[in-house]
Design an enzyme around this catalytic site. Structure first.
Site, PDB file in Angstrom:
ATOM      1  N   SER A  79       0.800  -1.239   0.000  1.00 31.82           N
ATOM      2  CA  SER A  79       0.000   0.000   0.000  1.00 31.82           C
ATOM      3  C   SER A  79       0.827   1.280   0.000  1.00 31.82           C
ATOM      4  O   SER A  79       0.271   2.362  -0.205  1.00 31.82           O
ATOM      5  CB  SER A  79      -0.932   0.031   1.208  1.00 31.82           C
ATOM      6  OG  SER A  79      -2.059  -0.749   0.934  1.00 31.82           O
ATOM      7  N   LYS A 111       0.377   3.419  -2.958  1.00 36.02           N
ATOM      8  CA  LYS A 111      -0.796   4.301  -3.134  1.00 36.02           C
ATOM      9  C   LYS A 111      -0.388   5.775  -3.107  1.00 36.02           C
ATOM     10  O   LYS A 111      -1.078   6.628  -3.669  1.00 36.02           O
ATOM     11  CB  LYS A 111      -1.834   4.019  -2.036  1.00 36.02           C
ATOM     12  CG  LYS A 111      -2.474   2.621  -2.171  1.00 36.02           C
ATOM     13  CD  LYS A 111      -3.277   2.263  -0.935  1.00 36.02           C
ATOM     14  CE  LYS A 111      -3.945   0.911  -1.072  1.00 36.02           C
ATOM     15  NZ  LYS A 111      -4.529   0.431   0.196  1.00 36.02           N
ATOM     16  N   TYR A 118      -3.564  -2.356 -10.331  1.00 39.36           N
ATOM     17  CA  TYR A 118      -3.470  -2.220  -8.868  1.00 39.36           C
ATOM     18  C   TYR A 118      -2.566  -3.307  -8.253  1.00 39.36           C
ATOM     19  O   TYR A 118      -1.713  -3.019  -7.409  1.00 39.36           O
ATOM     20  CB  TYR A 118      -4.879  -2.260  -8.259  1.00 39.36           C
ATOM     21  CG  TYR A 118      -4.891  -2.252  -6.755  1.00 39.36           C
ATOM     22  CD1 TYR A 118      -4.666  -1.072  -6.038  1.00 39.36           C
ATOM     23  CD2 TYR A 118      -5.091  -3.424  -6.032  1.00 39.36           C
ATOM     24  CE1 TYR A 118      -4.646  -1.071  -4.647  1.00 39.36           C
ATOM     25  CE2 TYR A 118      -5.078  -3.429  -4.647  1.00 39.36           C
ATOM     26  CZ  TYR A 118      -4.860  -2.255  -3.959  1.00 39.36           C
ATOM     27  OH  TYR A 118      -4.835  -2.255  -2.579  1.00 39.36           O
ATOM     28  N   TYR A 172      -4.950   3.785   8.025  1.00 41.69           N
ATOM     29  CA  TYR A 172      -6.325   3.267   8.094  1.00 41.69           C
ATOM     30  C   TYR A 172      -6.947   3.565   9.466  1.00 41.69           C
ATOM     31  O   TYR A 172      -6.901   4.696   9.913  1.00 41.69           O
ATOM     32  CB  TYR A 172      -6.359   1.763   7.766  1.00 41.69           C
ATOM     33  CG  TYR A 172      -5.389   1.407   6.687  1.00 41.69           C
ATOM     34  CD1 TYR A 172      -5.574   1.901   5.395  1.00 41.69           C
ATOM     35  CD2 TYR A 172      -4.256   0.637   6.940  1.00 41.69           C
ATOM     36  CE1 TYR A 172      -4.675   1.616   4.386  1.00 41.69           C
ATOM     37  CE2 TYR A 172      -3.356   0.343   5.938  1.00 41.69           C
ATOM     38  CZ  TYR A 172      -3.567   0.838   4.661  1.00 41.69           C
ATOM     39  OH  TYR A 172      -2.669   0.555   3.686  1.00 41.69           O
ATOM     40  N   VAL A 189       1.262  -3.811   3.735  1.00 39.81           N
ATOM     41  CA  VAL A 189       1.220  -5.130   4.382  1.00 39.81           C
ATOM     42  C   VAL A 189       2.476  -5.961   4.124  1.00 39.81           C
ATOM     43  O   VAL A 189       2.606  -7.064   4.657  1.00 39.81           O
ATOM     44  CB  VAL A 189      -0.054  -5.952   4.026  1.00 39.81           C
ATOM     45  CG1 VAL A 189      -1.298  -5.323   4.610  1.00 39.81           C
ATOM     46  CG2 VAL A 189      -0.184  -6.176   2.533  1.00 39.81           C
TER      47      VAL A 189
END
Ligand code: GLN
Length: 303
Positions: free
Chosen positions: A63, A66, A187, A239, A257
């Protein structure tokens, strides 16, 4: 500031620290990584590097990618914010629940739903999004060896049920333009990029240096975009643990992760840490502890 002495203290203090938690098994390729890996790299605005442990070993950035795709999408105008919000979600990164109430508009670009919309935007604007993303990451890191890991991408693709659900759900609500499979493929590739803490610290220097690559002084993103992206990292980078990270560390940052975390102190440094064991929120517990120690020992955070 003697950063190397501080990093040496962090390494010594945390070497034996067992954070508990686990490596993610929903991406089988990632579960093969040794949970004992531990490395940290700090890159200063002065151009100096400080590091310890497995700092030059590459791992899956997941992530953290992103932030790169958002930076690239920001070059294509202001319409992004009609399709993705900038509010913390308070929910897990792969949650579906908010989307229904909020009519397919993801809470922010760092949860999976938001990053899938950013992927959709890049596919609409770029001729070869995979190539252009990789070139962007290589440029800001000043390192042409950075690449996708095809096996990690394939491994996630085989088990990517949540992300498949997210993109199709948003498509049904009218917030996806392109073909769902094309978006998912992009992605899974963006998440599969392999980088070391050293390379991540170099890449994220643009967010500490007003959008400029430190070595060349080339401006790659506008200072105003840096302000906004750093703000979203601060409020949404972890998050449903974004508050905890702010509270303990006090820097904008982003986790993945694969066990990596990268954080920036604008006008000071970019720092990355890697330890694969994840806590319940999907963030590296030892990585968070290391960054908490860094801002405690230096006595400096953005607050
Ligand atoms: N590829 C992962 C996923 O989509 C990324 C999640 C993460 O790093 N938090 O589930």
């Amino acid at each position: 500031m003697d950063y190397q002495a501080i990093l040496n203290v962090i390494e010594k203090e945390l070497k034996q620290f067992n954070p508990g938690g686990k490596v993610p098994d929903y991406i089988p390729e990632l579960s093969a990584v040794s949970p004992d890996k531990f490395g940290m790299h700090l890159y200063c605005l002065s151009g100096e590097h400080f590091f310890f442990g497995d700092s030059s070993e590459r791992f899956s950035i997941q992530s953290i990618s992103k932030v790169f795709t958002l930076a690239l999408a920001k070059k294509y105008g202001k319409k992004i914010w009609r399709r993705v919000d900038v509010e913390p979600s308070g929910d897990p990164f792969n949650s579906l629940t908010q989307l229904e109430k909020e009519k397919g508009i993801p809470r922010n670009p760092f949860i999976n739903a938001g990053s899938l919309v950013i992927a959709d935007i890049l596919i609409s604007h770029l001729d070869n999004p995979k190539k252009e993303l990789l070139e962007f990451v290589q440029l800001i890191t000043q390192d042409e060896t950075i690449n996708y890991d095809e096996e990690v991408a394939a491994s996630e693709k085989k088990h990517g049920y949540r992300n498949i659900a997210l993109v199709n759900y948003m498509k049904s609500l009218g917030n996806i333009e392109n073909n769902a499979d094309e978006i998912l493929d992009f992605y899974f590739y963006q998440c599969s990029i392999s980088m070391s803490t050293e390379q991540l610290a170099k890449a994220f220097m643009i967010f500490a240096n007003e959008g400029r690559i430190l070595e060349t002084n080339e401006r790659v993103i506008k200072p105003n975009s840096v302000k906004r992206i750093n703000a979203i990292m601060q409020t949404c980078g972890f998050y449903d643990e974004a508050g905890e990270f702010s509270f303990r560390v006090g820097l904008p940052g982003k986790s993945g992760v694969g066990g990596g975390i990268v954080a920036v102190h604008p006008q000071q440094y970019a720092v990355a840490v890697w330890s694969p064991l994840l806590n319940e929120k999907g963030n590296s517990e030892k990585g968070m502890r290391a960054l908490e120690e860094l801002t405690t020992l230096t006595g400096l955070s953005i607050f």
